[in-house]
Write a protein that holds these residues in place. Structure first.
Motif, PDB file in Angstrom:
ATOM      1  N   PRO A   1       0.787  -1.238   0.000  1.00  0.00           N
ATOM      2  CA  PRO A   1       0.000   0.000   0.000  1.00  0.00           C
ATOM      3  C   PRO A   1       0.819   1.288   0.000  1.00  0.00           C
ATOM      4  O   PRO A   1       0.292   2.350  -0.321  1.00  0.00           O
ATOM      5  CB  PRO A   1      -0.806  -0.110   1.297  1.00  0.00           C
ATOM      6  CG  PRO A   1       0.080  -0.896   2.211  1.00  0.00           C
ATOM      7  CD  PRO A   1       0.765  -1.899   1.321  1.00  0.00           C
ATOM      8  N   ASP A   2       2.104   1.212   0.354  1.00  0.00           N
ATOM      9  CA  ASP A   2       2.887   2.430   0.590  1.00  0.00           C
ATOM     10  C   ASP A   2       3.852   2.787  -0.530  1.00  0.00           C
ATOM     11  O   ASP A   2       4.499   3.832  -0.478  1.00  0.00           O
ATOM     12  CB  ASP A   2       3.692   2.288   1.891  1.00  0.00           C
ATOM     13  CG  ASP A   2       2.791   2.173   3.110  1.00  0.00           C
ATOM     14  OD1 ASP A   2       1.646   2.639   3.026  1.00  0.00           O
ATOM     15  OD2 ASP A   2       3.237   1.625   4.120  1.00  0.00           O
ATOM     16  N   HIS A   3       3.986   1.937  -1.530  1.00  0.00           N
ATOM     17  CA  HIS A   3       5.026   2.182  -2.528  1.00  0.00           C
ATOM     18  C   HIS A   3       4.797   3.465  -3.330  1.00  0.00           C
ATOM     19  O   HIS A   3       5.764   4.169  -3.655  1.00  0.00           O
ATOM     20  CB  HIS A   3       5.165   0.988  -3.476  1.00  0.00           C
ATOM     21  CG  HIS A   3       6.088  -0.074  -2.970  1.00  0.00           C
ATOM     22  ND1 HIS A   3       7.397   0.192  -2.617  1.00  0.00           N
ATOM     23  CD2 HIS A   3       5.905  -1.400  -2.754  1.00  0.00           C
ATOM     24  CE1 HIS A   3       7.979  -0.923  -2.206  1.00  0.00           C
ATOM     25  NE2 HIS A   3       7.093  -1.903  -2.272  1.00  0.00           N
TER      26      HIS A   3
ATOM     27  N   PRO B   1       4.058 -16.677  -6.058  1.00  0.00           N
ATOM     28  CA  PRO B   1       4.779 -16.092  -7.197  1.00  0.00           C
ATOM     29  C   PRO B   1       4.152 -14.797  -7.713  1.00  0.00           C
ATOM     30  O   PRO B   1       4.870 -13.879  -8.115  1.00  0.00           O
ATOM     31  CB  PRO B   1       4.698 -17.198  -8.262  1.00  0.00           C
ATOM     32  CG  PRO B   1       4.544 -18.461  -7.475  1.00  0.00           C
ATOM     33  CD  PRO B   1       3.718 -18.090  -6.281  1.00  0.00           C
ATOM     34  N   THR B   2       2.808 -14.705  -7.701  1.00  0.00           N
ATOM     35  CA  THR B   2       2.143 -13.500  -8.188  1.00  0.00           C
ATOM     36  C   THR B   2       2.546 -12.280  -7.369  1.00  0.00           C
ATOM     37  O   THR B   2       2.766 -11.188  -7.919  1.00  0.00           O
ATOM     38  CB  THR B   2       0.617 -13.665  -8.128  1.00  0.00           C
ATOM     39  OG1 THR B   2       0.242 -14.837  -8.875  1.00  0.00           O
ATOM     40  CG2 THR B   2      -0.092 -12.456  -8.711  1.00  0.00           C
ATOM     41  N   LEU B   3       2.651 -12.452  -6.062  1.00  0.00           N
ATOM     42  CA  LEU B   3       3.047 -11.344  -5.194  1.00  0.00           C
ATOM     43  C   LEU B   3       4.512 -10.998  -5.407  1.00  0.00           C
ATOM     44  O   LEU B   3       4.897  -9.823  -5.340  1.00  0.00           O
ATOM     45  CB  LEU B   3       2.788 -11.702  -3.734  1.00  0.00           C
ATOM     46  CG  LEU B   3       1.325 -11.941  -3.352  1.00  0.00           C
ATOM     47  CD1 LEU B   3       1.209 -12.269  -1.874  1.00  0.00           C
ATOM     48  CD2 LEU B   3       0.482 -10.731  -3.696  1.00  0.00           C
TER      49      LEU B   3
ATOM     50  N   ILE C   1       8.598  -7.196  -7.616  1.00  0.00           N
ATOM     51  CA  ILE C   1       9.651  -6.909  -8.585  1.00  0.00           C
ATOM     52  C   ILE C   1       9.281  -5.695  -9.433  1.00  0.00           C
ATOM     53  O   ILE C   1      10.128  -4.831  -9.729  1.00  0.00           O
ATOM     54  CB  ILE C   1       9.904  -8.139  -9.490  1.00  0.00           C
ATOM     55  CG1 ILE C   1      10.542  -9.263  -8.663  1.00  0.00           C
ATOM     56  CG2 ILE C   1      10.796  -7.773 -10.671  1.00  0.00           C
ATOM     57  CD1 ILE C   1      10.654 -10.579  -9.402  1.00  0.00           C
ATOM     58  N   ALA C   2       8.004  -5.587  -9.800  1.00  0.00           N
ATOM     59  CA  ALA C   2       7.545  -4.445 -10.582  1.00  0.00           C
ATOM     60  C   ALA C   2       7.701  -3.151  -9.796  1.00  0.00           C
ATOM     61  O   ALA C   2       8.048  -2.100 -10.360  1.00  0.00           O
ATOM     62  CB  ALA C   2       6.086  -4.642 -10.993  1.00  0.00           C
ATOM     63  N   SER C   3       7.461  -3.206  -8.488  1.00  0.00           N
ATOM     64  CA  SER C   3       7.623  -2.018  -7.653  1.00  0.00           C
ATOM     65  C   SER C   3       9.086  -1.602  -7.579  1.00  0.00           C
ATOM     66  O   SER C   3       9.413  -0.419  -7.663  1.00  0.00           O
ATOM     67  CB  SER C   3       7.089  -2.293  -6.240  1.00  0.00           C
ATOM     68  OG  SER C   3       5.696  -2.508  -6.254  1.00  0.00           O
TER      69      SER C   3
ATOM     70  N   VAL D   1      20.014  -0.128  -5.748  1.00  0.00           N
ATOM     71  CA  VAL D   1      18.790  -0.859  -5.399  1.00  0.00           C
ATOM     72  C   VAL D   1      19.113  -2.270  -4.929  1.00  0.00           C
ATOM     73  O   VAL D   1      18.527  -2.763  -3.959  1.00  0.00           O
ATOM     74  CB  VAL D   1      17.828  -0.889  -6.606  1.00  0.00           C
ATOM     75  CG1 VAL D   1      16.618  -1.770  -6.316  1.00  0.00           C
ATOM     76  CG2 VAL D   1      17.369   0.526  -6.955  1.00  0.00           C
ATOM     77  N   THR D   2      20.059  -2.920  -5.596  1.00  0.00           N
ATOM     78  CA  THR D   2      20.443  -4.281  -5.203  1.00  0.00           C
ATOM     79  C   THR D   2      21.054  -4.300  -3.805  1.00  0.00           C
ATOM     80  O   THR D   2      20.758  -5.181  -2.999  1.00  0.00           O
ATOM     81  CB  THR D   2      21.433  -4.869  -6.220  1.00  0.00           C
ATOM     82  OG1 THR D   2      20.802  -4.938  -7.504  1.00  0.00           O
ATOM     83  CG2 THR D   2      21.867  -6.275  -5.809  1.00  0.00           C
TER      84      THR D   2
END
Length: 273
Positions: A81-83, A136-138, A143-145, A185-186
């Protein structure tokens, strides 16, 4: 006696009430997003991710289905919710960076907003981490975030390359910017995962600073404060210069110049010999 003429000008209005209202609306939005996320986490833990529906999440949060979809496009989005707000804060850090600050240091400060988001609610962050490992969906949504932060930092670093250093290979700037942003990021994600696996315990700020120091040493060359090498340091900023002549290297630095800036300038002068 002449009649008084009424002014047709509209009195100036203060934006303060509107700004305050906007701030309250944003706070209420974030509050609702967090309540929906908490409801989703409870149901995922009790029933499992696949068995939980959006209707059940909305009912648990005490709102209508349409309210859920005003805040999230899908149930997997409700886990993060916070991204959106954190991305805005990270960008604000970049936009407000002092002219003399090394761009990689600015990016590292920016991504600390992400760590603060997780550290603010360690119990939820740990539970969410465990859940994303199982679904996996989460994991894909997470990863998209992360990719959004990488794009933000890449754009920022691309605007801060030292043109003198990269005069002969400017075409490599996009690659170098992307690699450096990815490294930041990594490094952040490595420390974050380690902290989450430890149950949210430990001095995560110190761990982050150590990781960022490694990134800075590796990718700091060629990315300078300001867009060009001719840019003057901000007033009051520590100044460092170096020049190599045959076998002698002369360095001039203010006494308050950071050691890493002195070393970076020396390394650059030696490369240009």
């Amino acid at each position: 006696m002449p009649k008084a003429v009424k002014s047709s000008r509209t009195p100036a209005r203060s934006d303060a009430p509107e700004s305050a209202a906007g701030g309250r609306a944003a706070a209420q939005r974030l509050k609702m997003r967090r309540e929906l996320a908490a409801a989703a986490m409870e149901l995922f833990a009790a029933k499992g991710y696949e068995a939980t529906t959006v209707d059940e999440i909305a009912a648990r949060a005490g709102v209508a289905r349409r309210t859920f979809f005003r805040h999230f496009r899908s149930k997997e989005e409700a886990i993060f919710p916070d991204h959106d707000d954190t991305l805005v804060r990270a960008e604000a850090v970049l936009n407000a960076a002092p002219a003399h600050e090394h761009p990689l240091d600015t990016v590292c400060r920016g991504i600390k907003e992400v760590m603060r988001m997780y550290a603010a609610r360690p119990d939820i962050s740990v539970a969410r981490y465990k859940l994303t490992r199982e679904v996996p969906t989460l994991r894909e949504a997470e990863i998209a975030s992360v990719a959004r932060y990488e794009r933000l930092f890449t754009r920022y670093l691309l605007g801060h390359f030292d043109e003198h250093v990269h005069a002969d290979d400017a075409n490599d700037d996009p690659l170098l910017a992307e690699v450096a942003a990815s490294a930041v990021v990594t490094a952040h994600n490595h420390v974050l995962r380690r902290w989450l696996r430890a149950g949210g315990q430990g001095d995560v700020e110190a761990q982050l600073d150590h990781a960022f120091a490694i990134v800075r040493r590796t990718f700091g060359s060629g990315i300078g404060a300001g867009h060009t090498a001719d840019a003057k340091p901000a007033e009051g900023a520590p100044a460092v210069t170096a020049a190599a002549h045959d076998e002698v290297l002369v360095t001039v630095a203010r006494t308050d110049a950071p050691l890493h800036e002195v070393m970076r300038t020396i390394e650059q002068a030696l490369k240009e010999r």
